[in-house]
Design an enzyme around this catalytic site. Structure first.
Site, mmCIF file in Angstrom:
data_model
loop_
_atom_site.group_PDB
_atom_site.id
_atom_site.type_symbol
_atom_site.label_atom_id
_atom_site.label_comp_id
_atom_site.label_asym_id
_atom_site.label_seq_id
_atom_site.Cartn_x
_atom_site.Cartn_y
_atom_site.Cartn_z
ATOM 1 N N GLU A 1 38.377 22.548 38.419
ATOM 2 C CA GLU A 1 39.165 21.786 37.436
ATOM 3 C C GLU A 1 40.605 21.629 37.915
ATOM 4 O OE1 GLU A 1 39.059 23.955 33.736
ATOM 5 O OE2 GLU A 1 36.858 23.887 33.670
ATOM 6 N N ASP B 1 36.456 41.400 42.090
ATOM 7 C CA ASP B 1 36.150 42.802 42.347
ATOM 8 C C ASP B 1 34.676 43.111 42.097
ATOM 9 O OD1 ASP B 1 37.335 45.574 42.766
ATOM 10 O OD2 ASP B 1 36.283 45.867 40.872
HETATM 11 C C1 GLC Z 1 36.484 47.740 44.121
HETATM 12 C C2 GLC Z 1 37.937 48.029 44.409
HETATM 13 C C3 GLC Z 1 38.164 49.499 44.261
HETATM 14 C C4 GLC Z 1 37.839 49.898 42.847
HETATM 15 C C5 GLC Z 1 36.417 49.492 42.480
HETATM 16 C C6 GLC Z 1 36.188 49.586 41.001
HETATM 17 O O1 GLC Z 1 35.648 48.296 45.071
HETATM 18 O O2 GLC Z 1 38.301 47.531 45.675
HETATM 19 O O3 GLC Z 1 39.478 49.864 44.598
HETATM 20 O O4 GLC Z 1 37.979 51.288 42.695
HETATM 21 O O5 GLC Z 1 36.143 48.167 42.837
HETATM 22 O O6 GLC Z 1 36.886 48.575 40.347
#
Ligand code: GLC
Ligand code: CA
Length: 575
Positions: A279, A234
């Site tokens: 790994e 993310d």
């Molecule tokens: C990313 C995710 C989103 C989230 C953001 C903060 O963009 O896809 O849904 O709100 O990160 O974690």
């Protein structure tokens, strides 16, 4: 205090119980992910097993046969960890467990095993940029003194102004409002500020901290050892910050000169993560994959994230943001395929953007996250949007590489724009004081069966309503209604995925553009058994003549007298 240290147990074998590998792609090791069809599953809205109106792992386990029959190769789960849900699970309080509303770690283990038995791999979301403000490291940091080691894991700074009453710099939260929140110190006095690029409930980790780096490498091992096949990372370009925390002028481009986007030091994080993934195996059926959520306009900067020593691949956001326009799409396709370091990914939608049927049903068919209010001002022509979404599905699934399908895309669900204000949950809505409606409209619980809400989302007779209301018009878009109709979006997706799966040359390998009229995209794929498959997509306003063909494999709409109507795609067997 803090997080227990988990020692990696024996690595999961790539033997029985793991799905078989796909075929080799030229120039790449034999890896399952490079041409997979990957279903993005938003647990909260997929299926509710226990009747509380919220999707859960029991619901997913019950519906695995649906996903198997859809013909997908892997599932990407949005975050499933314990979370106060300030941002729908992207605020994680424990990276090694499962949100109790969704189930237990034992449920996740069972789900992973059952998915593998269906030949479906599992990708999970890891959120390294920030934790929940309820994460024990953050509550520990709040309890500790300014300057303590506990605070070093985040970005605590004194404020500016006479008594520290102003935030340390001018950074704004991506969700709106300032990116800093002031804390109250243990003695009750107003204290330091901490950084949160998203909501205040999502404090940013300090990736200059060795603790943070070690912790995440260990979290990866925790899940890989449980059999997870891939990690979606993310906000992957945001982790590293300029420790001087300078003000932004607004003119900085992502890159080394930007205080927090795409800084060069982020690459050492992913190089270490790649070593961890390796790994567990580097290819074939046991290979573990890393895919980054990297929104960057510059292809050369993007390319730095992928390759043998770093991430396996990244999401194709330029494709997702691209308008329904032949020249623009062709440019994005060419740019994607030119990124030789990474096998291509093709993405039409996800949980952060407007659903594709609505996007293509507007007079302006582009999309961008920061202009959602602008796009929502347009009327939506659902019939037009649906026709284009069908054509886009076949165009997308004919391209070489991996394809991502966001749950509900296969049903042709639209963006729900009329959610009552008091039911909206997305922090974007509250933090912009309603100026931006946020992302709830793409996260409505799926309709499975029946003629009225909850459309089988929850078991019959459940006491609770779905956590967001479903439009009553979705009675025609339930899985059971669409399964019964050969002309439905679901039937189109099933058939396209079946053909794609049974013709390896449609998944990987190369494509060759064919001459075509303005507004038309035509290219050949070589499935390896002689005759080529030609994909022809008509994005122009009028019908176009089809090239000579031996047979029609699949079309997104009726073909008339050897011609391809507007907003229609056909897969033809030629030569
Ligand atoms: C990313 C995710 C989103 C989230 C953001 C903060 O963009 O896809 O849904 O709100 O990160 O974690
Ligand atoms: Ca539930």
């Amino acid at each position: 205090m803090g997080i227990h240290v988990h020692m990696p147990s024996a690595h999961a074998p790539s033997g029985p119980g793991r799905p078989e590998s796909g075929r080799k792609a030229p120039g790449h090791p034999d890896s399952w992910w490079q041409c997979a069809a990957i279903y993005q599953l938003y647990v909260r809205s997929f299926a509710d097993g226990n009747g509380d109106g919220i999707g859960d792992l029991a619901g997913v386990r019950e519906r695995l046969p649906y996903l198997a029959s859809l013909g997908i190769d892997a599932i990407w789960f949005n975050p499933w960890y314990p979370s106060p849900m300030a941002d729908a699970g992207y605020d994680i309080s424990d990276y090694r467990s499962i949100e109790p509303v969704f189930g237990t770690l034992a449920d996740a283990d069972a789900l992973i095993a059952e998915a593998h038995a269906h030949g479906i791999r599992i990708i999970i979301d890891v959120v390294p940029n920030h934790a929940s403000s309820r994460h024990p490291w953050f509550t520990g940091a709040l309890a500790a003194a300014p300057g303590s080691a506990a605070r070093e894991r985040f970005w605590f700074r004194p404020g500016r102004g006479v008594s520290g009453e102003l935030p340390p710099n001018n950074w704004q939260s991506i969700f709106g409002g300032p990116a800093w929140t002031r804390v109250t110190e243990a003695d009750g006095s107003p204290g330091q500020w901490y950084l949160h690029l998203f909501a205040p409930e999502q404090p940013d980790f300090n990736w200059g901290s060795a603790d943070v780096r070690r912790e995440f490498e260990d979290v990866l091992r925790f899940w890989f050892s449980r059999g997870v096949d891939g990690i979606r990372i993310d906000s992957a370009a945001l982790l590293c910050k300029d420790a001087a925390l300078p003000d932004v002028s607004g003119g900085e481009r992502p890159g080394p000169a930007h205080p927090y986007t795409d800084r060069d030091d982020v690459h050492s994080v992913y190089q270490a993560w790649r070593a961890v993934a390796d790994e567990y195996g580097t290819g074939g059926s046991g290979g573990r994959m890393l895919i980054g959520e990297v929104w960057l306009p510059d292809a050369a900067r993007l390319a730095r994230y992928v390759g043998p020593g770093e991430l396996h691949t990244v999401f194709n956001f330029p494709y997702l943001n691209c308008p329904w326009d032949a020249a623009s799409l062709r440019r994005v396709i060419d740019e994607t395929l030119a990124l030789a370091e990474a096998p291509a990914t093709w993405v039409l939608s996800n949980h952060d953007v407007d659903r594709v049927v609505s996007r293509y049903g507007r007079p302006d068919t582009a999309f961008s996250l920061d202009q959602r209010p602008y796009f929502h001002r347009f009327p939506v022509d659902l019939a037009l949007g649906t026709r284009r979404a069908r054509a886009a599905a076949l165009l997308t699934m004919a391209l070489p590489g991996a394809v991502y399908i966001y749950q509900g895309e296969e049903l042709g669900l639209w963006e729900v724009q009329d959610i009552p204000d008091e039911l909206r949950q997305d922090p974007i809505w509250t933090r912009t004081a309603g100026a931006d409606p946020g992302r709830d409209g793409s996260r409505i619980p799926l309709p499975w069966s029946g003629t009225e809400p909850p459309f089988g989302f929850s078991p019959a007779g459940s006491p609770s309503e779905p956590w967001l209301p479903q439009p009553k018009e979705w009675r025609d878009l339930t899985v059971s209604a669409e399964t019964a109709s050969p002309d439905s979006m679901l039937s189109l997706y099933r058939e396209a995925l079946r053909i794609r799966r049974s013709s390896p040359g449609l998944r990987d390998g190369s494509m060759t553009w064919q001459p075509s009229a303005d507004g038309v995209l035509a290219f050949d794929r070589l499935p390896g058994e002689g005759a080529a498959v030609r994909c022809v997509a008509n994005l122009s306003a009028g019908p176009v003549a089809l090239p000579p063909y031996a047979s029609v494999l699949l079309a997104s709409g009726p073909l008339a007298d050897g011609s391809l109507p507007p907003d229609t795609t056909a897969w033809l067997r030629v030569g």
